[in-house]
Motif scaffolding. Structure first.
Motif, mmCIF file in Angstrom:
data_model
loop_
_atom_site.group_PDB
_atom_site.id
_atom_site.type_symbol
_atom_site.label_atom_id
_atom_site.label_comp_id
_atom_site.label_asym_id
_atom_site.label_seq_id
_atom_site.Cartn_x
_atom_site.Cartn_y
_atom_site.Cartn_z
ATOM 1 N N SER B 82 43.380 25.365 31.077
ATOM 2 C CA SER B 82 42.373 25.459 32.132
ATOM 3 C C SER B 82 42.952 26.203 33.326
ATOM 4 C CB SER B 82 41.911 24.060 32.557
ATOM 5 O OG SER B 82 41.323 23.373 31.464
ATOM 6 N N ALA B 83 42.302 27.281 33.675
ATOM 7 C CA ALA B 83 42.814 28.160 34.730
ATOM 8 C C ALA B 83 41.785 29.268 34.949
ATOM 9 C CB ALA B 83 44.159 28.772 34.335
ATOM 10 N N VAL B 84 42.081 30.118 35.900
ATOM 11 C CA VAL B 84 41.303 31.340 36.061
ATOM 12 C C VAL B 84 42.094 32.475 35.416
ATOM 13 C CG1 VAL B 84 40.323 32.999 37.685
ATOM 14 C CG2 VAL B 84 40.215 30.549 38.188
ATOM 15 N N TYR B 85 41.433 33.238 34.574
ATOM 16 C CA TYR B 85 42.054 34.363 33.896
ATOM 17 C C TYR B 85 41.514 35.652 34.505
ATOM 18 C CZ TYR B 85 43.872 30.933 30.715
ATOM 19 O OH TYR B 85 44.547 29.859 30.198
ATOM 20 N N ILE B 86 42.433 36.500 34.907
ATOM 21 C CA ILE B 86 42.075 37.697 35.660
ATOM 22 C C ILE B 86 42.534 38.937 34.901
ATOM 23 C CG2 ILE B 86 42.345 38.935 37.846
ATOM 24 C CD1 ILE B 86 43.174 36.183 39.071
ATOM 25 N N CYS B 87 41.631 39.876 34.787
ATOM 26 C CA CYS B 87 41.947 41.175 34.207
ATOM 27 C C CYS B 87 42.186 42.146 35.364
ATOM 28 C CB CYS B 87 40.751 41.619 33.357
ATOM 29 S SG CYS B 87 40.777 43.308 32.803
ATOM 30 N N ALA B 88 43.222 42.947 35.273
ATOM 31 C CA ALA B 88 43.523 43.914 36.334
ATOM 32 C C ALA B 88 43.981 45.217 35.691
ATOM 33 C CB ALA B 88 44.589 43.380 37.272
ATOM 34 N N VAL B 89 43.529 46.339 36.245
ATOM 35 C CA VAL B 89 43.875 47.627 35.644
ATOM 36 C C VAL B 89 44.614 48.505 36.639
ATOM 37 C CG1 VAL B 89 41.878 47.543 34.108
ATOM 38 C CG2 VAL B 89 41.710 48.798 36.272
ATOM 39 N N LEU B 90 45.495 49.329 36.078
ATOM 40 C CA LEU B 90 46.153 50.379 36.856
ATOM 41 C C LEU B 90 45.421 51.673 36.553
ATOM 42 C CD1 LEU B 90 50.012 49.927 36.613
ATOM 43 C CD2 LEU B 90 48.680 50.243 38.687
ATOM 44 N N LYS B 91 44.838 52.271 37.573
ATOM 45 C CA LYS B 91 44.065 53.481 37.355
ATOM 46 C C LYS B 91 44.966 54.702 37.354
ATOM 47 C CE LYS B 91 41.211 52.699 40.807
ATOM 48 N NZ LYS B 91 40.049 52.836 41.720
ATOM 49 N N GLY B 92 44.946 55.459 36.288
ATOM 50 C CA GLY B 92 45.685 56.715 36.214
ATOM 51 C C GLY B 92 47.133 56.550 36.628
ATOM 52 N N THR B 93 47.548 57.330 37.615
ATOM 53 C CA THR B 93 48.934 57.302 38.068
ATOM 54 C C THR B 93 49.118 56.386 39.280
ATOM 55 O OG1 THR B 93 48.513 59.232 39.440
ATOM 56 C CG2 THR B 93 49.388 59.633 37.237
ATOM 57 N N ALA B 94 48.039 55.679 39.644
ATOM 58 C CA ALA B 94 48.125 54.806 40.812
ATOM 59 C C ALA B 94 49.066 53.650 40.561
ATOM 60 C CB ALA B 94 46.736 54.277 41.162
ATOM 61 N N SER B 95 49.597 53.098 41.619
ATOM 62 C CA SER B 95 50.431 51.916 41.477
ATOM 63 C C SER B 95 49.676 50.654 41.861
ATOM 64 C CB SER B 95 51.678 52.050 42.343
ATOM 65 O OG SER B 95 51.310 52.206 43.703
ATOM 66 N N LYS B 96 48.467 50.804 42.426
ATOM 67 C CA LYS B 96 47.704 49.634 42.853
ATOM 68 C C LYS B 96 46.841 49.126 41.704
ATOM 69 C CE LYS B 96 45.691 51.729 46.309
ATOM 70 N NZ LYS B 96 44.941 51.967 47.572
ATOM 71 N N LEU B 97 46.769 47.805 41.606
ATOM 72 C CA LEU B 97 45.931 47.173 40.598
ATOM 73 C C LEU B 97 44.512 47.008 41.124
ATOM 74 C CD1 LEU B 97 48.299 44.335 39.315
ATOM 75 C CD2 LEU B 97 47.576 46.359 38.032
ATOM 76 N N THR B 98 43.546 47.166 40.255
ATOM 77 C CA THR B 98 42.153 46.853 40.549
ATOM 78 C C THR B 98 41.795 45.627 39.731
ATOM 79 O OG1 THR B 98 41.628 49.170 40.952
ATOM 80 C CG2 THR B 98 39.790 47.696 40.509
ATOM 81 N N PHE B 99 41.314 44.593 40.412
ATOM 82 C CA PHE B 99 41.131 43.298 39.770
ATOM 83 C C PHE B 99 39.688 43.057 39.364
ATOM 84 C CE2 PHE B 99 45.255 41.454 40.596
ATOM 85 C CZ PHE B 99 45.715 42.196 41.673
ATOM 86 N N GLY B 100 39.529 42.363 38.250
ATOM 87 C CA GLY B 100 38.237 41.783 37.921
ATOM 88 C C GLY B 100 38.042 40.517 38.744
ATOM 89 N N THR B 101 36.854 39.954 38.646
ATOM 90 C CA THR B 101 36.522 38.779 39.458
ATOM 91 C C THR B 101 37.008 37.482 38.837
ATOM 92 O OG1 THR B 101 34.361 38.784 38.427
ATOM 93 C CG2 THR B 101 34.532 39.823 40.598
ATOM 94 N N GLY B 102 37.533 37.564 37.630
ATOM 95 C CA GLY B 102 38.123 36.368 37.028
ATOM 96 C C GLY B 102 37.156 35.589 36.170
ATOM 97 N N THR B 103 37.705 34.875 35.220
ATOM 98 C CA THR B 103 36.953 33.955 34.358
ATOM 99 C C THR B 103 37.567 32.576 34.527
ATOM 100 O OG1 THR B 103 36.392 35.636 32.715
ATOM 101 C CG2 THR B 103 36.392 33.331 31.988
ATOM 102 N N ARG B 104 36.721 31.652 34.954
ATOM 103 C CA ARG B 104 37.197 30.283 35.164
ATOM 104 C C ARG B 104 37.019 29.500 33.871
ATOM 105 N NH1 ARG B 104 38.386 27.816 39.873
ATOM 106 N NH2 ARG B 104 37.532 29.645 40.938
ATOM 107 N N LEU B 105 38.119 29.079 33.273
ATOM 108 C CA LEU B 105 38.095 28.362 32.001
ATOM 109 C C LEU B 105 38.425 26.891 32.221
ATOM 110 C CD1 LEU B 105 38.129 28.151 28.865
ATOM 111 C CD2 LEU B 105 40.553 28.773 28.966
ATOM 112 N N GLN B 106 37.595 26.043 31.654
ATOM 113 C CA GLN B 106 37.837 24.608 31.681
ATOM 114 C C GLN B 106 37.857 24.122 30.235
ATOM 115 O OE1 GLN B 106 38.129 22.628 34.586
ATOM 116 N NE2 GLN B 106 38.673 20.943 33.263
ATOM 117 N N VAL B 107 38.976 23.557 29.821
ATOM 118 C CA VAL B 107 39.086 23.015 28.458
ATOM 119 C C VAL B 107 39.123 21.499 28.564
ATOM 120 C CG1 VAL B 107 40.406 22.969 26.323
ATOM 121 C CG2 VAL B 107 40.369 25.057 27.717
#
Lengths: 117, 109
Positions: B82-107
């Motif tokens: 149980s946690a929030v799972y976050i997807c984040a991408v590095l665009k092209g040659t950038a060093s900054k991550l772009t984050f998704g809004t997260g998925t809150r999972l409860q088991v």
């Protein structure tokens, strides 16, 4: 694996005071560190990118005079919240990019919870 | 529209269930991260992918670069997942991550 630490893990301070948060890469050299803040139930928001030996690059809307960032060595970056106010209360997270050349390996610290009263 | 979209936003599962969390992105990327954030706040990097599939314990991450899509699977889920799972991408040659809004999972038990 690579470890990033933050200190302190939580801090409570009075309005108007300054607070310093440290971010350390423990087993690798980090030429670049990133500082994020996160409000409850929201995603991480990048505040600034910190490169060792040079001035930090701040994201739009982030006050550089309020959030002072220093990256004096390859293993340490600090974020100082100056003249803190209750609206600065947030969760501050750093991440560090591995110097070894793997351009997209980033490791996150455990975060610092700041409460300004 | 966000550059990184996750689904579902919230997910409740019973212990033992197989879980899938999806991440779609609309930009060219050099890498994609899956992150886990527990209620205490600390973030753990689970996977970094640029192609194919990775497995670690009960966790599997896949990415399809052509379809701009990644999935995180959890087999034999457990309440400690149980946690929030976050997807984040590095665009092209950038060093900054772009984050998704997260998925809150409860088991649950």
């Amino acid at each position: 694996g690579a470890v990033v630490s933050q200190h302190p893990s939580w801090v409570i301070c009075k309005s108007g005071t300054s607070v310093k948060i440290e971010c350390r890469s423990l087993d690798f050299q980090a030429t670049t560190m990133f500082w994020y803040r996160q409000f409850p139930k929201q995603s991480l928001m990048l505040m600034a990118t910190s490169n060792e030996g040079s001035k930090a690059t701040y994201e739009q809307g982030v006050e550089k005079d309020k959030f002072l960032i220093n990256h004096a060595s390859l293993t340490l970056s600090t974020l100082t919240v100056t003249s803190a106010h209750p609206e600065d209360s947030s969760f501050y997270i750093c991440s560090a990019r591995d110097f070894s050349g793997r351009a997209y390996e980033q490791y996150f610290g455990p975060g610092t919870r700041l409460t300004v009263t | 529209k966000n550059e990184v979209e996750q689904s579902p936003q919230n997910l409740t599962a019973q212990e033992g269930e197989f879980i899938t969390i999806n991440c779609s992105y609309s930009v060219g990327i050099s890498a994609l991260h899956w992150l886990q954030q527990h209620p205490g706040g600390g973030i753990v990097s689970l996977f970094m992918l640029s192609s194919g599939k990775k497995k670690h314990g009960r966790l599997i991450a896949t990415i399809n670069i052509q379809e701009k899509h990644s999935s995180l699977h959890i087999t034999a889920s457990h309440p400690r997942d149980s946690a929030v799972y976050i997807c984040a991408v590095l665009k092209g040659t950038a060093s900054k991550l772009t984050f998704g809004t997260g998925t809150r999972l409860q088991v649950t038990l």
